[in-house]
Design a protein around this motif. Structure first.
Motif, short mmCIF file in Angstrom:
data_model
loop_
_atom_site.label_atom_id
_atom_site.label_comp_id
_atom_site.label_asym_id
_atom_site.label_seq_id
_atom_site.Cartn_x
_atom_site.Cartn_y
_atom_site.Cartn_z
N ILE A 121 0.87 -1.17 0.00
CA ILE A 121 0.00 0.00 0.00
C ILE A 121 0.90 1.22 0.00
O ILE A 121 1.94 1.24 0.66
N LEU A 122 0.54 2.21 -0.80
CA LEU A 122 1.34 3.42 -0.92
C LEU A 122 0.57 4.58 -0.31
O LEU A 122 -0.53 4.91 -0.75
N LEU A 123 1.16 5.20 0.71
CA LEU A 123 0.55 6.34 1.37
C LEU A 123 1.30 7.60 0.96
O LEU A 123 2.53 7.63 1.00
N LYS A 124 0.56 8.61 0.56
CA LYS A 124 1.13 9.86 0.03
C LYS A 124 0.59 11.03 0.82
O LYS A 124 -0.62 11.09 1.10
N PRO A 125 1.44 11.99 1.21
CA PRO A 125 0.92 13.17 1.90
C PRO A 125 -0.18 13.86 1.08
O PRO A 125 -0.08 13.99 -0.13
N VAL A 126 -1.23 14.28 1.78
CA VAL A 126 -2.32 15.00 1.14
C VAL A 126 -1.77 16.30 0.57
O VAL A 126 -0.99 16.99 1.22
N GLY A 127 -2.17 16.62 -0.64
CA GLY A 127 -1.70 17.83 -1.28
C GLY A 127 -0.42 17.64 -2.07
O GLY A 127 -0.03 18.51 -2.84
N GLY A 128 0.22 16.50 -1.91
CA GLY A 128 1.43 16.22 -2.67
C GLY A 128 1.09 15.84 -4.10
O GLY A 128 0.15 15.10 -4.35
N SER A 129 1.83 16.36 -5.02
CA SER A 129 1.60 16.06 -6.43
C SER A 129 2.27 14.75 -6.81
O SER A 129 3.32 14.39 -6.26
N PRO A 130 1.67 14.02 -7.76
CA PRO A 130 2.31 12.79 -8.23
C PRO A 130 3.71 13.07 -8.75
O PRO A 130 3.93 14.07 -9.43
N GLY A 131 4.65 12.21 -8.40
CA GLY A 131 6.01 12.37 -8.87
C GLY A 131 6.83 13.33 -8.04
O GLY A 131 7.99 13.58 -8.35
N GLU A 132 6.23 13.88 -6.98
CA GLU A 132 6.95 14.81 -6.11
C GLU A 132 6.80 14.38 -4.66
O GLU A 132 5.81 13.76 -4.28
N GLY A 133 7.77 14.72 -3.83
CA GLY A 133 7.69 14.41 -2.42
C GLY A 133 8.02 12.96 -2.13
O GLY A 133 8.81 12.33 -2.82
N ARG A 134 7.37 12.43 -1.09
CA ARG A 134 7.66 11.08 -0.63
C ARG A 134 6.39 10.24 -0.60
O ARG A 134 5.29 10.76 -0.47
N LEU A 135 6.58 8.94 -0.71
CA LEU A 135 5.54 7.93 -0.55
C LEU A 135 5.97 7.02 0.57
O LEU A 135 7.16 6.76 0.73
N LEU A 136 5.01 6.50 1.33
CA LEU A 136 5.34 5.51 2.33
C LEU A 136 4.80 4.17 1.85
O LEU A 136 3.59 3.97 1.79
N PRO A 137 5.69 3.24 1.45
CA PRO A 137 5.24 1.89 1.07
C PRO A 137 5.18 1.02 2.32
O PRO A 137 6.10 0.98 3.12
N ILE A 138 4.06 0.30 2.46
CA ILE A 138 3.91 -0.64 3.55
C ILE A 138 3.46 -1.97 2.94
O ILE A 138 2.42 -2.03 2.29
N TRP A 139 4.25 -3.00 3.15
CA TRP A 139 3.92 -4.31 2.61
C TRP A 139 2.81 -4.92 3.45
O TRP A 139 2.87 -4.90 4.69
N ILE A 140 1.79 -5.46 2.78
CA ILE A 140 0.63 -6.01 3.46
C ILE A 140 0.26 -7.35 2.83
O ILE A 140 0.75 -7.69 1.76
N GLY A 141 -0.64 -8.06 3.47
CA GLY A 141 -1.10 -9.35 2.95
C GLY A 141 -2.10 -9.18 1.83
O GLY A 141 -2.69 -8.11 1.64
N ALA A 142 -2.30 -10.26 1.09
CA ALA A 142 -3.23 -10.24 -0.05
C ALA A 142 -4.66 -9.95 0.39
O ALA A 142 -5.38 -9.20 -0.28
N GLN A 143 -5.09 -10.52 1.50
CA GLN A 143 -6.46 -10.28 1.96
C GLN A 143 -6.67 -8.84 2.39
O GLN A 143 -7.72 -8.24 2.11
N GLU A 144 -5.68 -8.26 3.04
CA GLU A 144 -5.78 -6.86 3.44
C GLU A 144 -5.80 -5.96 2.21
O GLU A 144 -6.54 -4.98 2.16
N ALA A 145 -4.97 -6.30 1.22
CA ALA A 145 -4.96 -5.52 -0.03
C ALA A 145 -6.33 -5.56 -0.69
O ALA A 145 -6.86 -4.54 -1.14
#
Length: 176
Positions: A19-43
């Motif tokens: 799952i990729l979490l992105k700060p609100v207001g951040g434009s695609p391709g800019e800033g940071r993303l937080l990747p968190i690995w999760i299970g298939a059922q949660e996805a």
């Protein structure tokens, strides 16, 4: 704390869900993303909530929402609070008749629940600094403030397969 949104659910090269979490207001391709690995059922559960898909039977996170509704509690926020030896930790903040309560949760469950009840999702600045990655995602030539959540084809197929399973499952299949 940094207010974030779900920018997407994807598969990494090893076939693990992220799952990729992105700060609100951040434009695609800019800033940071937080990747968190999760299970298939949660996805699958997060995708169901984000897409507003109908499922014939409640998933675990739908049950959580129903339980909270039945006791008059509401989710006011979820937060990814820390990372320890590669494991992410989260909290769900509830407004109850007994006052505010904070409950320990896995980030995937917290995000799945927040996606169902439209609660804000927060990430601690330290977690974003330690585990965030540079956002190199672009959506065509369009650099809108919002990223459309379009699951990759494998994730969409798994979601469809899971829906078919729920449609066809018979409780007798699980009797020993």
């Amino acid at each position: 704390m940094i207010l974030v949104r779900v920018a997407g659910v994807a598969l990494d090269p090893a076939g693990q869900h992220v799952i990729l979490l992105k700060p609100v207001g951040g434009s695609p391709g800019e800033g940071r993303l937080l990747p968190i690995w999760i299970g298939a059922q949660e996805a699958t559960s997060i995708l169901v909530a984000i897409e507003g898909a109908d499922v014939p039977r409640p998933l675990a996170h739908d049950l959580m929402r129903s339980l909270l509704d039945s006791v008059g509690a509401t989710v006011t926020a979820v937060a990814v609070t820390r990372i320890d030896e590669g494991t992410f930790y989260a909290e769900v903040t509830l407004a109850t008749t007994f006052g505010e309560r904070v409950v320990d949760a896995r980030p995937s469950d917290a995000v799945a629940l927040a996606s169902r009840v439209d609660a804000p999702i927060w990430v601690s600045e330290e977690v974003m600094q330690d585990a965030g990655v540079l956002d190199t995602v672009t959506v065509g030539d369009d650099r809108d403030d919002e990223v459309d959540i379009v699951p990759d084809e494998v994730a969409r197929e798994r979601l469809d397969e899971f829906k078919r399973f729920l449609d066809d499952v018979d409780p007798d299949d699980f009797r020993g």
